[in-house]
Motif scaffolding. Structure first.
Motif, short mmCIF file in Angstrom:
data_model
loop_
_atom_site.label_atom_id
_atom_site.label_comp_id
_atom_site.label_asym_id
_atom_site.label_seq_id
_atom_site.Cartn_x
_atom_site.Cartn_y
_atom_site.Cartn_z
N ALA A 124 0.83 -1.21 0.00
CA ALA A 124 0.00 0.00 0.00
C ALA A 124 0.86 1.26 0.00
N LYS A 125 1.99 1.22 0.72
CA LYS A 125 2.91 2.37 0.72
C LYS A 125 3.44 2.62 -0.68
N GLU A 126 3.85 1.54 -1.35
CA GLU A 126 4.38 1.68 -2.69
C GLU A 126 3.30 2.17 -3.65
N TYR A 127 2.09 1.66 -3.49
CA TYR A 127 0.95 2.08 -4.32
C TYR A 127 0.66 3.56 -4.13
N SER A 128 0.66 3.98 -2.87
CA SER A 128 0.41 5.39 -2.57
C SER A 128 1.49 6.28 -3.16
N ARG A 129 2.75 5.83 -3.07
CA ARG A 129 3.87 6.59 -3.63
C ARG A 129 3.75 6.69 -5.16
N MET A 130 3.30 5.62 -5.79
CA MET A 130 3.14 5.61 -7.24
C MET A 130 2.10 6.66 -7.68
N TRP A 131 1.01 6.77 -6.93
CA TRP A 131 -0.02 7.75 -7.26
C TRP A 131 0.47 9.17 -6.97
N GLN A 132 1.26 9.34 -5.91
CA GLN A 132 1.81 10.66 -5.62
C GLN A 132 2.73 11.11 -6.75
N ASN A 133 3.55 10.19 -7.24
CA ASN A 133 4.44 10.51 -8.36
C ASN A 133 3.64 10.86 -9.61
N TYR A 134 2.59 10.11 -9.85
CA TYR A 134 1.75 10.38 -11.02
C TYR A 134 1.12 11.77 -10.91
N ASN A 135 0.56 12.09 -9.73
CA ASN A 135 -0.09 13.39 -9.56
C ASN A 135 0.90 14.53 -9.78
N THR A 136 2.13 14.34 -9.30
CA THR A 136 3.15 15.37 -9.52
C THR A 136 3.48 15.49 -11.00
N LEU A 137 3.68 14.34 -11.66
CA LEU A 137 4.02 14.33 -13.08
C LEU A 137 2.87 14.88 -13.92
N ASN A 138 1.65 14.57 -13.50
CA ASN A 138 0.49 15.01 -14.27
C ASN A 138 0.38 16.52 -14.29
N VAL A 139 0.79 17.15 -13.21
CA VAL A 139 0.80 18.61 -13.18
C VAL A 139 1.83 19.16 -14.17
N LYS A 140 3.00 18.52 -14.19
CA LYS A 140 4.07 18.98 -15.08
C LYS A 140 3.72 18.76 -16.54
N THR A 141 3.04 17.66 -16.85
CA THR A 141 2.73 17.34 -18.25
C THR A 141 1.37 17.89 -18.67
N LYS A 142 0.76 18.65 -17.75
CA LYS A 142 -0.54 19.27 -18.04
C LYS A 142 -1.59 18.23 -18.43
N GLY A 143 -1.62 17.13 -17.67
CA GLY A 143 -2.67 16.13 -17.83
C GLY A 143 -2.44 15.13 -18.93
N LEU A 144 -1.22 15.06 -19.48
CA LEU A 144 -0.97 14.14 -20.59
C LEU A 144 -0.48 12.77 -20.14
N SER A 145 -0.07 12.64 -18.91
CA SER A 145 0.44 11.34 -18.45
C SER A 145 -0.71 10.41 -18.11
N GLN A 146 -0.45 9.11 -18.22
CA GLN A 146 -1.47 8.11 -17.94
C GLN A 146 -1.43 7.69 -16.48
N PRO A 147 -2.62 7.61 -15.82
CA PRO A 147 -2.61 7.21 -14.41
C PRO A 147 -2.29 5.74 -14.25
N PRO A 148 -1.80 5.35 -13.07
CA PRO A 148 -1.53 3.93 -12.81
C PRO A 148 -2.83 3.13 -12.75
N ARG A 149 -2.67 1.83 -12.65
CA ARG A 149 -3.84 0.95 -12.48
C ARG A 149 -4.48 1.20 -11.12
N ARG A 150 -5.77 1.39 -11.13
CA ARG A 150 -6.52 1.59 -9.89
C ARG A 150 -6.75 0.24 -9.22
#
Length: 1017
Positions: free
Chosen positions: A752-778
């Motif tokens: 769960a810690k790793e999963y949470s970290r993966m989503w945090q990284n995605y959210n950060t990247l998504n801001v930088k790419t202006k919504g172009l990055s793909q979210p991880p598997r839910r």
């Protein structure tokens, strides 16, 4: 003799197949004809809103060429005169298994049986759970079934939507005709629909073993399909997810089950933007407002229960009032749906005898369903729901030539279906020139006095004959009719072996027969018979007139059980005067005090308040007013309690299986309970997410849930988790030891810690790419565990043994989360200081001990000892019966441990509110808090105390006087319905024998499907 109207077409060899089978070699001469037919002078029902008189239906090559009056017919048209007859669009059934392979039985296994099947046995790149099989394609499975097709054709059906009824995601359905053709000619629309259910079907896999597990697996599959479409196919090949993605745009049909299943399925659909068409069970009228609010269209069966055989009083005791009322009210369901504006199609599915379909449909019409709505439900609505209205459902130009020819009104008991045409091919159901002899006839044989011949029957081809002599003597003759010819054998009297007069003759007119015969002594004789003047056609084998419909006088109840409300309780403005008020605040217990309730909240507390006009006033003189009891650990109002298939099922939600019809809600209101936390059981180290409800008796599940409450989840320690005590066959699922339980927690929270970290990284990247990055598997399991790590979800842990309690607190401290509450916690007195330091509360039993080895060190002083160490302590029930006496359970802490009355009372009110993070709203009497109040006739901690009123959010849900009225009303209603059932049996209606049933009361260790004898699922 006259030749049947269209039989000449066969004699001339002009009837051709509707469409050429191009590409199929034939063993013989090719003879392709245009299939051009005109049916003239008929009453043509083009669609439920359009009926043409003296009209012509023209078909060419299996499709409608034209319909109307004064049509010009092309050269070569074969013409059939249907004067006096009607043409209707043929009927459509959207829930069929026609042509599908049989669904295999699920493999055995489970508790104390064969070894459980943990993983999927399906070979290939498919989904992890074999109950999810969207790759099934009914068009590849369908096989023509002449017997089933003939049965349905005779009922007027020409088209069915069929699919394999197996699994949670069942794949696609196929729309087929019921013609005797090759499969490729049967199919009107392949991949017509997508199908889902809550039933795992033939899967022998352990997961899911509960309704909430089914919901969770479906939800996860939809999330996985979304991920697979976006990014997953680059990482793996999964044919199931590929298929699930492909079929989602199709009309989606959900086999939802009962009224609560409709609401449950709609909730899943809303999450993923899918508006399901719901296949139901026919009890939707019981929650019609909630069903309408879903916006769903329905597929409704005409399955009506038989009357119960209740002549024996003991048998009658085995039938609930809900069952009795449903017997009377089920035929009103379709009419009520139509009245509420809910679109629906009708289906033959669920009928044990398909021949009951028309009788049940007519019963529905007698009970409020209009004939137009009935026709819509069998033609245009099903066609529209599956986007096939450009092909079937009406007789408009260009539609497939599926139609039926009838003697008259399709819904009349006297109607006869003569022919069913499918894709322009004729299927004779009843010869159109068959003579309908039903009625009363005057028979004269030789010089003997006339006698009355009565001919009765439900249809013209299945009749009974009876001769009445001298108004009293009844004799049954043998009669044979063949076209225009008739023969009769008339016994002299009713005695066996009686000599017989034999008569043979022919039809001499529309209502006359004549001929010759021979008497028993060999003398020739002439005879004649004529239909009696104004003789009605009889559709009953016992009476010449149709039986009038039996009036339905039952009313709805909310919920639809014996002690339900005629109307749902509503909030009131209430003044409770001159009571002893237990505030649970610093003011303590206040004598002779008034409490004012407005808008569902406590608005004033004081003495000698003025009484406004037009409000409810409750006299509290000599009585005690408290806040409502809160049960921190309950399993009432649930359809299942354990998803025991895996060591972690954090993804399942008790809110998905709230049962608003559970009588224990009402019983606990009678014990002063107003709020309950509905917990998952203890079959897993990590169980499911809790549901916190207010006991608003009469509301649907969504209306019971407490809005804005924090999320909780059930963990468990000890014997139940390991399942190692389930027998040798079950030594499969990890963990099998207590130290394995610890590893489960470590493993899952690290993930769960790793999963949470993966989503945090995605959210950060998504801001930088202006919504172009793909979210991880839910992952909805890891979502719940990540919420615990983020302090957004809180743990209630089933626990007994000191060492395991220590273990979980150590794991929690090491991973950065807290255990909110240890429930049961019968060894809490051994480590109460550590619990207080950790910040964990204790929700305990008052005086349970020695009921299993884990409890051998339990003592009744446990709650008091934990309280003295600063632990927030509540007394819970974990039992539907105990919850009705939680006030007495709280009182035991005074006997065992010397707690004060106020502190004892807080163990079932303020303290559980604190443990549930609801003490800002509940648990004490303070201005601004929810008006959840109980007015007791005595000190609530005495054994003599009982609630006079139980109030939730300002609405009275229980009162002593109201309870008495409910009981009297229930008994009166039972008496009425019992007498009605006895009368139904006396009238010859079928009955069913009552069977004793017992509603299940769940406990921590119970598994859905493992039932005690006599328990009701």
């Amino acid at each position: 003799m006259r030749i049947p109207l269209l039989m000449g077409l066969f004699a001339l060899g002009l009837l051709a197949t509707a469409q050429a089978q191009t590409g199929f070699p034939r063993n013989g001469v090719y003879d392709e004809r245009p299939g051009l037919y005109a049916f003239t002078n008929a009453t043509v029902v083009v669609d439920p809103q359009t009926t043409l008189q003296n009209a012509t239906l023209l078909i060419r090559d299996g499709r409608v060429e034209a319909v109307g009056t004064n049509l010009s017919l092309p050269a070569g048209t074969v013409v059939a005169d249907l004067r006096g007859k009607r043409i209707y669009p043929a009927l459509i059934d959207l829930d069929s298994d026609y042509g599908m392979p049989d669904v295999p039985r699920a493999a055995g296994g489970g508790r104390f049986g064969a070894p459980p099947q943990v993983e999927s046995n399906k070979k290939g790149p498919y989904y992890w759970n074999q109950a999810v099989q969207p790759e099934n394609d009914a068009s590849l499975l369908v096989k023509a079934d002449a017997k089933k097709a003939d049965e349905l054709r005779k009922m007027g059906f020409a088209t069915v939507l069929t699919h394999p009824h197996d699994g949670l995601a069942r794949g696609t359905g196929v729309l087929v005709t019921l013609a005797d053709e090759r499969e490729n000619a049967l199919v009107l629309k392949a991949n017509a629909t997508a199908h889902y259910s809550f039933s795992k079907g033939s899967s022998g896999q352990t997961a899911p073993n509960s309704m909430m597990g089914s919901v969770a697996i479906l939800r996860q599959a939809f999330y996985d399909a979304d991920w697979y479409k976006r990014a997953g196919k680059t990482e793996q090949t999964n044919l199931s997810l590929e298929a699930l993605t492909r079929i989602q745009p199709l009309p989606a049909i959900f086999d939802a089950g009962d009224k609560l299943g409709i609401l449950r399925a709609d909730k899943v659909g809303d999450e993923f933007g899918i508006q399901f068409v719901m296949r139901t069970t026919g009890d939707e009228y019981q929650r019609i407002d909630e069903v309408k609010a879903t916006g769903a269209s329905l597929i409704v069966p005409l399955t009506f229960p038989a009357a119960y055989d209740v002549e024996d009083a003991w048998d009658a005791d085995n039938v609930s009032l809900a069952e009795m009322k449903h017997w009377e009210m089920a035929p009103t369901n379709a009419g009520k749906l139509a009245g509420a504006g809910i679109p629906f199609a009708l289906t033959t599915a669920g009928l044990k005898n398909k021949a009951d379909f028309w009788a049940n449909l007519r019963k529905a019409i007698e009970n409020g369903l209009s004939e137009q709505k009935a026709l819509e439900a069998l033609t245009t609505t099903p066609a529209r729901l599956i986007r096939a209205d450009d092909q079937v459902g009406t007789l408009q130009k260009g539609r497939v030539a599926n139609f039926i020819i009838t003697s008259g009104n399709l819904f009349s008991p006297d109607n006869v279906i003569y022919e069913n045409w499918i894709r322009g091919k004729q299927y004779i159901v009843n010869p159109k020139d068959a003579v309908d002899l039903r009625g009363n006839w005057r028979l004269v044989v030789g010089n003997q006095p006339p006698v009355s011949l009565s001919i009765t029957g439900k249809t013209a081809d299945k009749v009974e004959y009876q001769i009445i002599r001298n108004d009293t003597i009844k004799i049954t003759p043998k009669v044979a009719v063949s076209g225009e010819l008739i023969s009769l054998q008339l016994p002299t009297d009713k005695k066996p072996g009686t000599s017989t007069t034999r008569l043979t003759g022919y039809r001499t007119g529309p209502a006359n027969y004549a001929g010759d015969g021979e008497t028993p002594d060999g003398q020739p004789v002439t005879w004649s018979m004529a239909r009696a003047v104004d003789s009605p056609v009889s559709t009953s084998a016992t009476t010449a007139s149709a039986t009038a419909p039996t009036a339905v006088t039952a009313s709805l109840l909310y919920p639809f059980v014996g002690m339900g409300n005629v109307r749902k309780p509503q909030p009131q403005t209430i003044l409770i005067r001159n009571a002893t008020v237990w505030t649970n605040e610093k003011d303590g217990i206040l004598p002779d005090t008034d409490v004012f309730v407005t808008n569902g909240k406590i608005s004033q507390i004081g003495k000698n308040m003025p009484v406004p006009a037009d409000i409810a006033v409750l006299d509290g003189t000599g009585k005690h007013l408290t806040t409502g009891i809160i049960d921190e650990h309950s399993h009432i109002a649930l359809l299942s309690v354990n998803e025991g298939s895996q060591s972690s099922t954090a993804e399942v939600r008790m809110a998905d299986v709230v049962n608003s019809e559970d009588i224990n809600i009402y019983r606990q209101l009678a014990g002063g309970v107003t709020t309950s936390q509905l917990l998952h059981g203890s079959a897993n180290a990590i169980g499911g997410q809790s549901a916190i409800i207010k006991l608003k008796w009469g509301e649907a599940p969504a209306g019971l849930l407490l809005p804005g409450a924090d999320g909780f989840i059930k963990f468990a320690l000890g014997e139940n988790v390991k399942q190692a005590n389930w027998g040798d066959a079950n030594r499969v699922r990890f963990p099998q030891t207590r130290m394995g339980v610890e590893q489960v927690y470590m493993d899952h929270f690290m993930r769960a810690k790793e999963y949470s970290r993966m989503w945090q990284n995605y959210n950060t990247l998504n801001v930088k790419t202006k919504g172009l990055s793909q979210p991880p598997r839910r992952d909805i399991e890891l979502d719940a565990l990540a919420e615990i790590l983020d302090g957004k979800r809180f743990i209630t842990c089933h626990s007994y043994v000191q060492s395991e309690i220590n273990m979980l607190m150590k794991v929690a401290d090491s991973l950065g989360f807290k255990v909110n509450t240890f429930t049961h916690i019968l060894e809490g007195y051994k480590l109460a200081d550590k619990m207080a330091k950790h910040g964990a509360g204790g929700s305990s039993f008052a005086d349970w001990w020695a009921y299993k080895m884990e409890v051998k060190d339990a003592i009744p002083y446990n709650a008091a000892l934990m309280h003295r160490q600063g632990v927030t302590v509540s007394i819970n029930s974990d039992d539907a019966e105990m919850a009705r006496r939680l006030n007495q359970e709280a009182a035991k802490t005074i006997e065992y441990g010397g707690m004060t009355e106020e502190d004892a009372w807080k163990t079932v009110t303020l303290n559980p509110a604190k443990l549930l993070h609801l003490d800002g709203r509940l648990g004490s009497i303070r201005v601004g808090k929810d008006a959840d109040l109980v007015l007791w006739n005595a000190n609530p901690l005495t054994i003599y105390a009982r609630p006079d009123f139980t109030i939730i959010d300002g609405a009275i849900y229980y009162s002593q006087k109201g309870d008495e009225q409910r009981r009297n009303a229930m008994q009166a209603e039972r008496t009425r319905l019992i007498q009605k059932m006895i009368a139904a049996k006396a009238s010859g209606n079928p009955t069913t024998r009552p069977a004793p049933k017992r509603a299940r009361m769940w406990h921590c260790e119970d598994i859905e499907g493992v039932m005690a004898e006599g328990e009701e699922r």
